[in-house]
Design an enzyme around this catalytic site. Structure first.
Site, mmCIF file in Angstrom:
data_model
loop_
_atom_site.group_PDB
_atom_site.id
_atom_site.type_symbol
_atom_site.label_atom_id
_atom_site.label_comp_id
_atom_site.label_asym_id
_atom_site.label_seq_id
_atom_site.Cartn_x
_atom_site.Cartn_y
_atom_site.Cartn_z
ATOM 1 N N LYS A 22 0.944 -1.097 0.229
ATOM 2 C CA LYS A 22 0.075 0.024 -0.164
ATOM 3 C C LYS A 22 0.842 1.385 -0.263
ATOM 4 O O LYS A 22 0.774 2.073 -0.926
ATOM 5 C CB LYS A 22 -0.807 -0.001 1.268
ATOM 6 N N ASN A 23 1.897 1.178 0.786
ATOM 7 C CA ASN A 23 2.606 2.598 1.182
ATOM 8 C C ASN A 23 3.747 2.775 0.051
ATOM 9 O O ASN A 23 4.546 3.699 0.136
ATOM 10 C CB ASN A 23 3.327 2.640 2.286
ATOM 11 N N ARG A 93 -4.976 10.423 4.380
ATOM 12 C CA ARG A 93 -4.070 11.499 4.701
ATOM 13 C C ARG A 93 -3.061 11.483 3.400
ATOM 14 O O ARG A 93 -2.222 12.502 3.125
ATOM 15 C CB ARG A 93 -3.426 11.221 5.810
ATOM 16 N N CYS A 117 -5.117 12.338 12.580
ATOM 17 C CA CYS A 117 -5.977 11.022 12.671
ATOM 18 C C CYS A 117 -5.995 10.438 14.004
ATOM 19 O O CYS A 117 -5.299 11.034 14.900
ATOM 20 C CB CYS A 117 -5.494 10.008 11.825
ATOM 21 N N ARG A 122 -0.026 14.381 13.082
ATOM 22 C CA ARG A 122 0.534 14.255 11.678
ATOM 23 C C ARG A 122 0.769 15.636 10.879
ATOM 24 O O ARG A 122 0.080 15.644 9.789
ATOM 25 C CB ARG A 122 -0.732 13.132 11.010
ATOM 26 N N ASP A 306 4.746 0.473 12.137
ATOM 27 C CA ASP A 306 3.426 0.005 11.714
ATOM 28 C C ASP A 306 3.530 -1.482 12.212
ATOM 29 O O ASP A 306 2.294 -2.050 11.833
ATOM 30 C CB ASP A 306 3.575 -0.049 10.136
ATOM 31 N N VAL A 328 7.597 7.259 17.423
ATOM 32 C CA VAL A 328 7.377 7.948 16.067
ATOM 33 C C VAL A 328 6.113 8.608 16.212
ATOM 34 O O VAL A 328 6.047 9.995 15.548
ATOM 35 C CB VAL A 328 7.244 6.955 14.885
ATOM 36 N N ARG A 398 -8.676 -0.628 4.801
ATOM 37 C CA ARG A 398 -7.817 0.337 4.050
ATOM 38 C C ARG A 398 -6.320 -0.373 3.638
ATOM 39 O O ARG A 398 -5.605 0.201 2.961
ATOM 40 C CB ARG A 398 -7.566 1.518 5.133
HETATM 41 C C1 EPZ Z 1 4.155 7.147 6.548
HETATM 42 O O1 EPZ Z 1 3.177 7.941 7.125
HETATM 43 C C2 EPZ Z 1 3.339 5.905 6.394
HETATM 44 N N1 EPZ Z 1 2.207 6.244 5.438
HETATM 45 C C3 EPZ Z 1 2.734 5.332 7.846
HETATM 46 O O2 EPZ Z 1 1.803 4.186 7.492
HETATM 47 C C4 EPZ Z 1 3.837 5.002 8.837
HETATM 48 O O3 EPZ Z 1 3.421 4.724 9.991
HETATM 49 C C5 EPZ Z 1 4.895 6.214 8.901
HETATM 50 O O4 EPZ Z 1 5.232 6.735 7.314
HETATM 51 C C6 EPZ Z 1 6.014 6.078 9.762
HETATM 52 O O5 EPZ Z 1 6.569 4.659 9.047
HETATM 53 C C7 EPZ Z 1 2.437 5.940 4.406
HETATM 54 O O6 EPZ Z 1 3.498 5.883 3.475
HETATM 55 C C8 EPZ Z 1 1.180 6.269 3.229
HETATM 56 P P1 EPZ Z 1 5.972 10.380 8.657
HETATM 57 P P2 EPZ Z 1 3.789 9.565 7.167
HETATM 58 O O7 EPZ Z 1 5.886 11.700 8.032
HETATM 59 O O8 EPZ Z 1 4.640 9.540 6.206
HETATM 60 C C9 EPZ Z 1 5.895 13.954 12.038
HETATM 61 C C10 EPZ Z 1 0.112 2.878 8.005
HETATM 62 O O9 EPZ Z 1 -0.220 2.351 8.976
HETATM 63 N N2 EPZ Z 1 6.011 14.890 11.011
HETATM 64 O O10 EPZ Z 1 7.123 9.402 8.494
HETATM 65 O O11 EPZ Z 1 2.739 10.319 7.506
HETATM 66 C C11 EPZ Z 1 4.952 13.015 12.327
HETATM 67 O O12 EPZ Z 1 3.737 13.540 13.064
HETATM 68 C C12 EPZ Z 1 0.498 4.234 7.853
HETATM 69 O O13 EPZ Z 1 0.086 2.241 6.699
HETATM 70 C C13 EPZ Z 1 6.114 15.901 11.148
HETATM 71 O O14 EPZ Z 1 6.281 16.449 12.143
HETATM 72 O O15 EPZ Z 1 4.691 9.520 8.471
HETATM 73 C C14 EPZ Z 1 5.357 11.800 12.866
HETATM 74 O O16 EPZ Z 1 5.479 11.997 14.270
HETATM 75 C C15 EPZ Z 1 0.138 4.650 9.134
HETATM 76 N N3 EPZ Z 1 6.055 17.236 10.156
HETATM 77 C C16 EPZ Z 1 6.927 11.465 12.387
HETATM 78 O O17 EPZ Z 1 7.191 12.950 11.547
HETATM 79 C C17 EPZ Z 1 5.903 16.673 8.891
HETATM 80 O O18 EPZ Z 1 5.815 17.528 7.998
HETATM 81 C C18 EPZ Z 1 6.774 10.642 11.167
HETATM 82 O O19 EPZ Z 1 5.936 10.748 10.306
HETATM 83 C C19 EPZ Z 1 5.922 15.123 8.724
HETATM 84 C C20 EPZ Z 1 5.897 14.262 9.584
#
Ligand code: EPZ
Length: 419
Positions: A22-23, A93, A117, A122, A306, A328, A398
């Site tokens: 998916k990702n 998202r 979420c 996020r 995850d 995370v 999803r």
């Molecule tokens: C990706 O989400 C994945 N989704 C998530 O999978 C996964 O849990 C996550 O990466 C971490 O591995 C997809 O790839 C579609 P991040 P993402 O930006 O990119 C902070 C699932 O279950 N952050 O790596 O949204 C954020 O709040 C989903 O399949 C900021 O502060 O996660 C978090 O604490 C859930 N500012 C940390 O970074 C930003 O601009 C990591 O988030 C961006 C992120």
């Protein structure tokens, strides 16, 4: 809303095929906006998030042709709207991933802020800050990101935090920028590498993906291609955890063991016998009881957030006491309260769960709150005494293709009850 009813107590046996990731599919479908010609994407999983993405692209005027094997051909030559509406973005998202490609290819984008979420606020500030450093004019108004750029310029970006979709958005934007972009402190996930490989197949010049510094030399245009997404490492880990928690013996096929090294290591620490081949993984509990493990989630290649909820369930029925620290996301223990209703002994202290293994869980009606929490409740239902009813399973749909069919193929007593 559909429910899953699971009768616990059957060790899983047999083999299943892992679906496409998916990702990886989500950013790659967004990347098709960058191409001058049609892009055919294969090995796409049949999931709600993919359907949402197709609806989003379709609303923008992009032509989509889907065949019976879920290969999707995308041709954005007919695009007419550079707009991602709140009603779609709030349901997924990852829609934010169209921001970078739209801006790079068409010079304009209006994308709803995703909002938070269940697992956290996020924010997407790092996506926006990176695009501004690349010369974009971005302002946020009325819950929407309004971005413009005649042509993005290469920039040296140092990410404050490791962000998967942030890295992906900026990498995509950089492919058509004027000059070279360097992204430091980049996410190293296999899905980032898969996206980079797809972009290069379209004629981009991305190097270093998989490491913490990615370099992108901007080109004038990208062309169509055919690309198959990689297998889903989180689906792989989830089915291995299902085999472990039920004391079973399972082979998962069409996967890539190297993507799961941290998870396999923890499964072995928990007492599972794990053998790996080129594209398969065998897990056999050999009649032994799970042992508690200590988990700390971190960006790839460390233990993935995850898989945290699934290992919480493993620890619930393991011998001993295990701790799980979630570093995370700020609110990724929603499954804990539901597991406690099934008899789990879990104490939450800040971002750490202390889990004392219990000998038995009892079935209960439980509620899914987010994608991976739902999976942890299904795992618990597979071993609880009685019939566990998991509600709000649209969360599961999803991210897990035909979960009840795949588990039933392994001998689980599980059925979907339509609302
Ligand atoms: C990706 O989400 C994945 N989704 C998530 O999978 C996964 O849990 C996550 O990466 C971490 O591995 C997809 O790839 C579609 P991040 P993402 O930006 O990119 C902070 C699932 O279950 N952050 O790596 O949204 C954020 O709040 C989903 O399949 C900021 O502060 O996660 C978090 O604490 C859930 N500012 C940390 O970074 C930003 O601009 C990591 O988030 C961006 C992120």
């Amino acid at each position: 809303m559909d429910k899953l009813i699971i009768t616990g107590g059957t060790p899983l046996e047999g083999e299943i095929r892992i679906s496409g990731a998916k990702n990886a599919a989500l950013p790659i479908l967004a990347a098709t906006l960058l191409a001058d010609g049609p892009v055919k994407v294969g090995n796409i999983p049949h999931l709600q998030d993919i359907t949402t993405t197709m609806e989003l692209l379709g609303r923008m005027g992009v032509e989509l042709v889907v065949d019976e094997r879920m290969n999707i051909e995308v041709d954005c030559s007919t695009i007419r709207e550079l707009f991602a509406p709140y009603e779609l973005v709030k349901s997924m998202r990852a829609s934010i991933l169209v921001l970078g490609p739209m801006l790079a290819r068409f010079g304009k984008a209006v994308v709803s802020l995703p909002g938070g979420c269940a697992i956290g606020s996020r924010p997407v500030n790092l996506h926006i800050e990176g695009l501004v450093k690349m010369g974009a004019d971005v302002h946020v108004e009325g819950g929407y990101i309004h971005a413009k750029a005649s042509r993005l310029k290469g920039a040296h970006l140092v990410m404050d935090l490791v962000t998967v979709t942030g890295t992906e958005n900026l990498m995509m934007a950089a492919t058509l920028a004027d000059g070279t972009t360097v992204i430091e402190n980049a996410a190293r996930e296999p899905e980032v590498v898969d996206l980079a490989n797809c972009l290069n197949a379209m004629g981009a010049k991305v190097s270093g993906a998989g490491g913490d510094t990615i370099s992108v030399e901007g080109v004038d245009k990208l062309c169509g291609t055919h690309y198959d997404v990689l297998p889903d490492r989180i689906e792989s880990g989830t089915y291995l955890a299902a085999a472990a928690i039920t004391g079973g013996r399972v082979r998962i096929k069409d996967t890539r063991p190297r993507m799961l090294e941290a998870v396999i290591e923890k499964l072995r620490e928990a007492g599972a016998c794990v053998e790996v081949g080129d594209r398969w993984i065998d897990l056999d509990m050999k009649g032994s009881r799970l042992r508690s493990t200590n988990i700390r989630t971190s960006p790839y290649p460390a233990f993935p957030t995850d898989m945290q909820a699934q290992f919480t369930s493993l620890n619930v029925v393991a011998s001993g006491t295990g701790t799980i620290s979630e570093t995370v996301f700020e609110n990724r223990f929603m499954h804990v309260h539901e597991l406690q209703r099934m008899g789990a002994d879990i104490q939450l202290a800040g971002n750490t769960a202390v889990i004392r293994g219990v000998d038995r869980l009892t079935a209960a009606p439980v509620m899914a709150t987010d994608l991976r929490a739902s999976a942890s409740l299904v795992l618990a239902g597979l071993v609880a005494e009685g019939d566990t009813v998991v509600e709000r399973i649209y969360h599961i749909d999803r991210g897990y293709e035909s979960i009840e069919e795949k588990l039933a193929k392994l001998g689980a007593r599980i059925r979907r009850v339509p609302a």
